[in-house]
Write an enzyme that holds these catalytic residues in place. Structure first.
Site, PDB file in Angstrom:
ATOM      1  N   ASP A  23      63.191  39.154 154.331  1.00 46.58           N
ATOM      2  CA  ASP A  23      63.011  37.729 154.609  1.00 46.58           C
ATOM      3  C   ASP A  23      63.463  37.389 156.022  1.00 46.58           C
ATOM      4  O   ASP A  23      64.662  37.374 156.309  1.00 46.58           O
ATOM      5  CB  ASP A  23      63.801  36.903 153.593  1.00 46.58           C
ATOM      6  CG  ASP A  23      63.149  36.906 152.222  1.00 46.58           C
ATOM      7  OD1 ASP A  23      61.930  36.624 152.150  1.00 46.58           O
ATOM      8  OD2 ASP A  23      63.838  37.206 151.240  1.00 46.58           O
TER       9      ASP A  23
ATOM     10  N   MET B 106      59.093  33.822 157.714  1.00 47.82           N
ATOM     11  CA  MET B 106      59.210  32.370 157.550  1.00 47.82           C
ATOM     12  C   MET B 106      59.581  31.818 158.919  1.00 47.82           C
ATOM     13  O   MET B 106      60.704  31.363 159.156  1.00 47.82           O
ATOM     14  CB  MET B 106      60.272  32.059 156.487  1.00 47.82           C
ATOM     15  CG  MET B 106      59.777  32.351 155.073  1.00 47.82           C
ATOM     16  SD  MET B 106      61.105  32.522 153.876  1.00 47.82           S
ATOM     17  CE  MET B 106      61.545  34.218 154.167  1.00 47.82           C
TER      18      MET B 106
ATOM     19  N   GLY C 195      65.834  38.373 144.648  1.00 44.48           N
ATOM     20  CA  GLY C 195      66.973  38.560 145.548  1.00 44.48           C
ATOM     21  C   GLY C 195      68.293  38.436 144.821  1.00 44.48           C
ATOM     22  O   GLY C 195      68.952  39.431 144.506  1.00 44.48           O
ATOM     23  N   SER C 196      68.670  37.192 144.502  1.00 43.47           N
ATOM     24  CA  SER C 196      69.992  36.975 143.895  1.00 43.47           C
ATOM     25  C   SER C 196      70.101  37.621 142.511  1.00 43.47           C
ATOM     26  O   SER C 196      71.172  38.094 142.136  1.00 43.47           O
ATOM     27  CB  SER C 196      70.296  35.479 143.810  1.00 43.47           C
ATOM     28  OG  SER C 196      69.248  34.806 143.166  1.00 43.47           O
TER      29      SER C 196
ATOM     30  N   HIS D 159      58.327  39.296 155.123  1.00 39.12           N
ATOM     31  CA  HIS D 159      57.935  37.909 154.843  1.00 39.12           C
ATOM     32  C   HIS D 159      58.436  37.047 155.997  1.00 39.12           C
ATOM     33  O   HIS D 159      59.630  36.764 156.087  1.00 39.12           O
ATOM     34  CB  HIS D 159      58.575  37.512 153.497  1.00 39.12           C
ATOM     35  CG  HIS D 159      58.327  36.107 153.080  1.00 39.12           C
ATOM     36  ND1 HIS D 159      59.024  35.504 152.047  1.00 39.12           N
ATOM     37  CD2 HIS D 159      57.450  35.161 153.534  1.00 39.12           C
ATOM     38  CE1 HIS D 159      58.598  34.260 151.889  1.00 39.12           C
ATOM     39  NE2 HIS D 159      57.649  34.020 152.784  1.00 39.12           N
TER      40      HIS D 159
ATOM     41  N   MET E 276      55.009  31.204 146.689  1.00 41.36           N
ATOM     42  CA  MET E 276      56.430  30.838 146.687  1.00 41.36           C
ATOM     43  C   MET E 276      56.732  30.033 145.434  1.00 41.36           C
ATOM     44  O   MET E 276      56.082  29.008 145.178  1.00 41.36           O
ATOM     45  CB  MET E 276      56.776  29.990 147.914  1.00 41.36           C
ATOM     46  CG  MET E 276      56.835  30.716 149.248  1.00 41.36           C
ATOM     47  SD  MET E 276      58.002  32.090 149.371  1.00 41.36           S
ATOM     48  CE  MET E 276      59.535  31.367 148.830  1.00 41.36           C
TER      49      MET E 276
ATOM     50  N   MET F 294      63.758  34.591 158.841  1.00 42.78           N
ATOM     51  CA  MET F 294      63.781  33.122 158.973  1.00 42.78           C
ATOM     52  C   MET F 294      64.233  32.737 160.375  1.00 42.78           C
ATOM     53  O   MET F 294      65.129  33.372 160.930  1.00 42.78           O
ATOM     54  CB  MET F 294      64.764  32.527 157.962  1.00 42.78           C
ATOM     55  CG  MET F 294      64.472  32.921 156.530  1.00 42.78           C
ATOM     56  SD  MET F 294      65.568  32.064 155.397  1.00 42.78           S
ATOM     57  CE  MET F 294      65.156  32.880 153.856  1.00 42.78           C
TER      58      MET F 294
ATOM     59  N   GLY G 245      63.515  32.662 142.695  1.00 44.26           N
ATOM     60  CA  GLY G 245      64.034  32.316 141.376  1.00 44.26           C
ATOM     61  C   GLY G 245      63.568  33.220 140.253  1.00 44.26           C
ATOM     62  O   GLY G 245      63.582  32.821 139.087  1.00 44.26           O
TER      63      GLY G 245
ATOM     64  N   HIS H   8      61.784  43.843 150.166  1.00 44.31           N
ATOM     65  CA  HIS H   8      61.297  42.546 150.638  1.00 44.31           C
ATOM     66  C   HIS H   8      62.259  42.037 151.711  1.00 44.31           C
ATOM     67  O   HIS H   8      63.463  41.901 151.475  1.00 44.31           O
ATOM     68  CB  HIS H   8      61.217  41.558 149.467  1.00 44.31           C
ATOM     69  CG  HIS H   8      60.620  40.239 149.821  1.00 44.31           C
ATOM     70  ND1 HIS H   8      59.261  40.039 149.948  1.00 44.31           N
ATOM     71  CD2 HIS H   8      61.195  39.052 150.108  1.00 44.31           C
ATOM     72  CE1 HIS H   8      59.026  38.779 150.274  1.00 44.31           C
ATOM     73  NE2 HIS H   8      60.197  38.155 150.395  1.00 44.31           N
TER      74      HIS H   8
ATOM     75  N   SER I 250      64.726  41.495 147.304  1.00 43.41           N
ATOM     76  CA  SER I 250      64.901  40.879 148.623  1.00 43.41           C
ATOM     77  C   SER I 250      66.312  41.163 149.121  1.00 43.41           C
ATOM     78  O   SER I 250      67.298  40.820 148.457  1.00 43.41           O
ATOM     79  CB  SER I 250      64.697  39.372 148.523  1.00 43.41           C
ATOM     80  OG  SER I 250      65.245  38.770 149.690  1.00 43.41           O
TER      81      SER I 250
ATOM     82  N   ASP J 175      57.658  34.959 144.610  1.00 44.84           N
ATOM     83  CA  ASP J 175      58.921  35.029 145.343  1.00 44.84           C
ATOM     84  C   ASP J 175      59.726  33.745 145.148  1.00 44.84           C
ATOM     85  O   ASP J 175      59.286  32.669 145.554  1.00 44.84           O
ATOM     86  CB  ASP J 175      58.593  35.229 146.829  1.00 44.84           C
ATOM     87  CG  ASP J 175      59.816  35.400 147.707  1.00 44.84           C
ATOM     88  OD1 ASP J 175      60.927  35.518 147.175  1.00 44.84           O
ATOM     89  OD2 ASP J 175      59.638  35.427 148.942  1.00 44.84           O
TER      90      ASP J 175
HETATM   91  C1  DX5 Z   1      63.306  32.502 149.993  1.00 51.09           C
HETATM   92  C2  DX5 Z   1      62.938  33.950 150.178  1.00 51.09           C
HETATM   93  C3  DX5 Z   1      63.078  34.761 148.956  1.00 51.09           C
HETATM   94  C4  DX5 Z   1      64.458  34.800 148.419  1.00 51.09           C
HETATM   95  C5  DX5 Z   1      64.399  35.020 146.954  1.00 51.09           C
HETATM   96  O1  DX5 Z   1      62.990  31.810 151.123  1.00 51.09           O
HETATM   97  O2  DX5 Z   1      61.619  34.078 150.621  1.00 51.09           O
HETATM   98  O3  DX5 Z   1      62.589  36.075 149.164  1.00 51.09           O
HETATM   99  O4  DX5 Z   1      65.246  35.826 148.952  1.00 51.09           O
HETATM  100  O5  DX5 Z   1      65.675  34.932 146.480  1.00 51.09           O
HETATM  101  P1  DX5 Z   1      65.953  34.590 144.963  1.00 51.09           P
HETATM  102  O6  DX5 Z   1      65.341  35.698 144.175  1.00 51.09           O
HETATM  103  O7  DX5 Z   1      67.427  34.565 144.901  1.00 51.09           O
HETATM  104  O8  DX5 Z   1      65.319  33.269 144.692  1.00 51.09           O
HETATM  105 ZN    ZN Z   2      60.680  36.146 150.621  1.00 45.61          ZN
END
Ligand code: DX5
Ligand code: ZN
Length: 215
Positions: A35, A68, A197-198, A66, A137, A37, A177, A33, A8, A175
Site C-alpha cells: 500500500d 493510492m 492487513g490488520s 496498490h 475497495m 500512500m 476490512g 499487497h 497487506s 481490499d
Molecule cells: C487501505 C489499504 C488496505 C489496507 C487493508 O487503504 O488499501 O490494503 O491495508 O487493511 P485492513 O485489512 O486492515 O482493512
Molecule cells: Zn490496498
C-alpha cells in the site's frame, strides 16, 4: 481459478519488515499487497519504491503495488525498477486512465484499476478490456483496520457478472476490512484476490490467519 491471498504489509511491523514478509510466505500467502500512500490522494503517508526495492531482495513473491497517490504515472518506472509485478492505480487519481494502463503494460507489468467505495462500476465500461485486475475497495482507502463496508459484496457480484458478459479475464481483488468472517461471502460473490492487513498481522498466529483466508 483458486483464490489468492494477498496480505497487506501496511499492518506489519515496519522495524522487522523482512521477517514479517517471510512469515506470510511460509504460511502460503500468494501475493504481497503493498500500500503506497502519498498523503494527498489519501490522508496518510506510507512508503515508496525504495522500500519496495529493499524487500524485493528477500522474496520472490508476487508484488501487488496498490498506488493510492495523485499522478500515479510519475512513479511507474520507479516501481518497475524496484521489482513490482503489478501496479494498480485508482480511477479517481488520474485524468488519463487508459494511458496509465498502457504505460504499465509497456513496462512489462500487470495493470490493475482500483475503485473507491463511492465509485460506480460504470467507470469500467471502456477500460475493462485493457486491465488485468479490478480492485474493489471495501473501505475508504488510507488506513488499515477499518470496518468492512457490507455493500461491497453486492458490488463484487455485479462486477463478476459484468466481467462474464464482456468475456473479461480480469481478476477481482477485494481490499479493506476482510477477515475470516466475511471472506466466504466475498469468494462466493466472485473475489479472486483477497487482501487482508490488520486481520493477518494483528493475529497471534499469522500463519493460521493466512490459512483461514484460503479455506
Ligand atoms: C487501505 C489499504 C488496505 C489496507 C487493508 O487503504 O488499501 O490494503 O491495508 O487493511 P485492513 O485489512 O486492515 O482493512
Ligand atoms: Zn490496498
Amino acid at each position: 481459478m483458486k483464490t489468492l491471498v494477498a496480505p497487506s504489509i501496511l499492518s506489519a511491523d515496519f522495524s522487522r519488515l523482512g521477517e514479517e514478509i517471510k512469515k506470510i510466505e511460509k504460511a502460503g500467502a500468494d501475493w504481497v499487497h503493498i500500500d503506497v500512500m502519498d498523503g494527498n490522494f489519501v490522508p496518510n503517508l506510507t512508503f515508496g519504491a525504495p522500500v519496495v526495492k529493499k524487500i524485493r531482495g528477500i522474496t520472490k513473491m508476487f508484488f501487488d503495488c496498490h498506488l493510492m497517490v495523485e499522478h500515479p504515472e510519475t512513479y511507474f518506472e520507479d516501481f518497475k525498477n524496484a521489482g513490482a509485478d503489478l501496479i494498480c492505480v485508482h480511477v479517481e487519481a488520474t485524468k488519463h486512465l487508459h494511458r496509465a494502463v498502457e504505460s504499465i503494460h509497456a513496462l512489462g507489468l500487470k495493470a490493475g484499476v482500483a475503485l473507491n467505495p463511492a465509485t460506480s462500476l460504470a467507470v469500467l465500461e471502456e477500460i475493462l478490456p485493457y486491465v488485468d485486475l479490478v480492485l474493489v475497495m471495501s473501505v475508504n482507502p488510507g488506513f488499515g483496520g477499518q470496518s468492512f463496508i457490507a455493500s461491497s459484496v453486492k458490488k463484487i457480484a455485479q462486477l463478476k457478472q459484468m466481467l462474464k458478459a464482456k468475456k473479461s479475464l480480469a481478476l477481482i481483488e477485494v481490499d479493506g476490512g476482510v477477515n475470516d468472517k466475511n471472506v466466504g461471502e466475498l469468494k462466493q460473490a466472485g473475489a479472486d484476490v483477497i487482501v487482508a492487513g490488520s486481520y493477518v498481522y494483528g493475529a497471534k498466529d499469522v500463519g493460521q490467519a493466512v490459512r483461514s483466508l484460503k479455506i
